[in-house]
Design an enzyme around this catalytic site. Sequence first.
Site, PDB file in Angstrom:
ATOM      1  N   SER A   1       0.841  -1.203   0.000  1.00  0.00           N
ATOM      2  CA  SER A   1       0.000   0.000   0.000  1.00  0.00           C
ATOM      3  C   SER A   1       0.874   1.251   0.000  1.00  0.00           C
ATOM      4  O   SER A   1       1.864   1.312   0.719  1.00  0.00           O
ATOM      5  CB  SER A   1      -0.870   0.048   1.262  1.00  0.00           C
ATOM      6  OG  SER A   1      -1.689  -1.074   1.316  1.00  0.00           O
TER       7      SER A   1
ATOM      8  N   HIS B   1      -5.076  -1.877  -5.670  1.00  0.00           N
ATOM      9  CA  HIS B   1      -3.971  -2.744  -6.068  1.00  0.00           C
ATOM     10  C   HIS B   1      -4.120  -3.056  -7.553  1.00  0.00           C
ATOM     11  O   HIS B   1      -5.027  -3.765  -7.950  1.00  0.00           O
ATOM     12  CB  HIS B   1      -3.984  -4.065  -5.287  1.00  0.00           C
ATOM     13  CG  HIS B   1      -3.572  -3.917  -3.859  1.00  0.00           C
ATOM     14  ND1 HIS B   1      -2.329  -4.285  -3.401  1.00  0.00           N
ATOM     15  CD2 HIS B   1      -4.236  -3.440  -2.780  1.00  0.00           C
ATOM     16  CE1 HIS B   1      -2.250  -4.039  -2.110  1.00  0.00           C
ATOM     17  NE2 HIS B   1      -3.393  -3.531  -1.703  1.00  0.00           N
TER      18      HIS B   1
ATOM     19  N   HIS C   1      -3.159 -11.548  -1.819  1.00  0.00           N
ATOM     20  CA  HIS C   1      -3.221 -11.782  -0.366  1.00  0.00           C
ATOM     21  C   HIS C   1      -3.946 -13.084  -0.057  1.00  0.00           C
ATOM     22  O   HIS C   1      -4.894 -13.450  -0.739  1.00  0.00           O
ATOM     23  CB  HIS C   1      -3.965 -10.633   0.332  1.00  0.00           C
ATOM     24  CG  HIS C   1      -3.268  -9.317   0.231  1.00  0.00           C
ATOM     25  ND1 HIS C   1      -3.451  -8.474  -0.839  1.00  0.00           N
ATOM     26  CD2 HIS C   1      -2.381  -8.709   1.054  1.00  0.00           C
ATOM     27  CE1 HIS C   1      -2.698  -7.396  -0.657  1.00  0.00           C
ATOM     28  NE2 HIS C   1      -2.044  -7.501   0.481  1.00  0.00           N
TER      29      HIS C   1
ATOM     30  N   TYR D   1      -5.942 -13.590   2.351  1.00  0.00           N
ATOM     31  CA  TYR D   1      -7.336 -13.345   2.773  1.00  0.00           C
ATOM     32  C   TYR D   1      -8.301 -13.219   1.596  1.00  0.00           C
ATOM     33  O   TYR D   1      -9.508 -13.238   1.778  1.00  0.00           O
ATOM     34  CB  TYR D   1      -7.438 -12.107   3.686  1.00  0.00           C
ATOM     35  CG  TYR D   1      -6.979 -10.795   3.080  1.00  0.00           C
ATOM     36  CD1 TYR D   1      -7.710 -10.152   2.083  1.00  0.00           C
ATOM     37  CD2 TYR D   1      -5.807 -10.183   3.513  1.00  0.00           C
ATOM     38  CE1 TYR D   1      -7.296  -8.957   1.535  1.00  0.00           C
ATOM     39  CE2 TYR D   1      -5.379  -8.983   2.977  1.00  0.00           C
ATOM     40  CZ  TYR D   1      -6.135  -8.374   1.985  1.00  0.00           C
ATOM     41  OH  TYR D   1      -5.703  -7.200   1.437  1.00  0.00           O
ATOM     42  N   GLU D   2      -7.757 -13.102   0.378  1.00  0.00           N
ATOM     43  CA  GLU D   2      -8.638 -13.049  -0.789  1.00  0.00           C
ATOM     44  C   GLU D   2      -9.227 -14.419  -1.109  1.00  0.00           C
ATOM     45  O   GLU D   2     -10.163 -14.517  -1.892  1.00  0.00           O
ATOM     46  CB  GLU D   2      -7.871 -12.505  -1.994  1.00  0.00           C
ATOM     47  CG  GLU D   2      -7.498 -11.049  -1.828  1.00  0.00           C
ATOM     48  CD  GLU D   2      -6.602 -10.552  -2.948  1.00  0.00           C
ATOM     49  OE1 GLU D   2      -7.080 -10.482  -4.084  1.00  0.00           O
ATOM     50  OE2 GLU D   2      -5.429 -10.251  -2.678  1.00  0.00           O
TER      51      GLU D   2
ATOM     52  N   ALA E   1       2.486  -2.301   4.085  1.00  0.00           N
ATOM     53  CA  ALA E   1       1.981  -1.424   5.141  1.00  0.00           C
ATOM     54  C   ALA E   1       1.781  -2.322   6.357  1.00  0.00           C
ATOM     55  O   ALA E   1       1.361  -3.469   6.224  1.00  0.00           O
ATOM     56  CB  ALA E   1       0.657  -0.810   4.710  1.00  0.00           C
TER      57      ALA E   1
ATOM     58  N   MET F   1      -0.472  -8.413   6.917  1.00  0.00           N
ATOM     59  CA  MET F   1      -1.212  -9.516   6.285  1.00  0.00           C
ATOM     60  C   MET F   1      -0.514 -10.041   5.031  1.00  0.00           C
ATOM     61  O   MET F   1      -1.155 -10.623   4.152  1.00  0.00           O
ATOM     62  CB  MET F   1      -2.625  -9.045   5.912  1.00  0.00           C
ATOM     63  CG  MET F   1      -3.391  -8.423   7.065  1.00  0.00           C
ATOM     64  SD  MET F   1      -4.970  -7.760   6.511  1.00  0.00           S
ATOM     65  CE  MET F   1      -5.469  -6.834   7.973  1.00  0.00           C
ATOM     66  N   SER F   2       0.797  -9.856   4.920  1.00  0.00           N
ATOM     67  CA  SER F   2       1.497 -10.302   3.707  1.00  0.00           C
ATOM     68  C   SER F   2       2.953 -10.613   4.036  1.00  0.00           C
ATOM     69  O   SER F   2       3.297 -10.827   5.184  1.00  0.00           O
ATOM     70  CB  SER F   2       1.431  -9.177   2.654  1.00  0.00           C
ATOM     71  OG  SER F   2       2.136  -8.043   3.094  1.00  0.00           O
TER      72      SER F   2
ATOM     73  N   ASN G   1      -0.004   2.754  10.963  1.00  0.00           N
ATOM     74  CA  ASN G   1      -0.883   2.951  12.124  1.00  0.00           C
ATOM     75  C   ASN G   1      -0.282   2.168  13.277  1.00  0.00           C
ATOM     76  O   ASN G   1       0.526   1.267  13.051  1.00  0.00           O
ATOM     77  CB  ASN G   1      -2.296   2.405  11.812  1.00  0.00           C
ATOM     78  CG  ASN G   1      -2.249   0.940  11.422  1.00  0.00           C
ATOM     79  OD1 ASN G   1      -1.903   0.595  10.284  1.00  0.00           O
ATOM     80  ND2 ASN G   1      -2.564   0.057  12.361  1.00  0.00           N
TER      81      ASN G   1
ATOM     82  N   HIS H   1      -9.002   1.222   7.139  1.00  0.00           N
ATOM     83  CA  HIS H   1      -8.172   1.111   5.942  1.00  0.00           C
ATOM     84  C   HIS H   1      -7.838   2.488   5.367  1.00  0.00           C
ATOM     85  O   HIS H   1      -6.774   2.696   4.786  1.00  0.00           O
ATOM     86  CB  HIS H   1      -8.880   0.255   4.891  1.00  0.00           C
ATOM     87  CG  HIS H   1      -8.062   0.013   3.652  1.00  0.00           C
ATOM     88  ND1 HIS H   1      -6.852  -0.659   3.680  1.00  0.00           N
ATOM     89  CD2 HIS H   1      -8.245   0.376   2.359  1.00  0.00           C
ATOM     90  CE1 HIS H   1      -6.350  -0.706   2.454  1.00  0.00           C
ATOM     91  NE2 HIS H   1      -7.173  -0.078   1.647  1.00  0.00           N
TER      92      HIS H   1
END
Length: 270
Positions: free
Chosen positions: A28, A59, A81, A83-84, A111, A209-210, A233, A245
């Site tokens: 990101s 993306h 990802h 989670y997709e 990120a 998450m990656s 964050n 997000h």
Amino acid sequence: MYDKLMKCLSSVKEKTSFKPKAALILGSGLGDYADGIQVEQTVDYTEIEGFPVSTVKGHKGRFVFGYVADTPVVIMQGRVHYYEGYQMSDVVLPTRLMGLLGAEKLILTNAAGGINESFQPGDFMMITDHVATGVPSPLIGPNMDKLGPRFPDMSEVYSRRLQDVIRECAKKCQIALKEGTYVQFTGPAYETPAEVRLARTWGGDAVGMSTACEAVAARHMGLEVCGISCITNMAAGISKVQLDHKEVQETADRVAKSFKELVTEVVTNI
Ligand code: HPA
């Protein structure tokens, strides 16, 4: 899986004969980095038969082939990802593909949420190690012996040599650089405060998450790997604010210029 990888490889090779030296995965805030390099060719993921296609807004899904200074690079503009909904082996397929195209080094960016309380949103953290315990290993399943060993060593996932390069580059660009361990969870929900405390007891400084899965797949096949997180964050429970997000995107955008500068310097000196 190996056949699928080989099919994707020949599909890309039909479209380009470009030989990258380094591979770059954009997180990101870095999404448009590839637009600023000397682009030689692009290949949309949708043009590659059997290729996992990203669904996250913002993306872009394509490989960009070109030059950063004199370094021939392949850039993944938009990653896949877990989670997709893809299998972990599909999540790392593009990473493996870039390795098979000739890339010997991999620069990972992302990120991440800050766990280490000395971090602030907008900081950059060079990844010195990771904890991938929160996600399935991309190496599960029959080993692809042509890529690497069944039980690969992971004692130096993030190359010490490249860590030195990144430190030097940050100094040269006068960019403050934090360092730490990245913990990967699956997402897509942000972590609970208890999960963030768990990640801290695991030695984590940042959570996301990656990245760790891609690093494991790349090390399996012998690539030299490095990574930089943008702390967008503070992780859940560390700051009082709810995670959003939009905040992640805004912080990433705010520091994108420095992030790009640092990445360019790293690729140039890789
Ligand atoms: N957690 C997980 N992934 C993230 C975060 C976070 O706090 N920030 C950006 N990506």
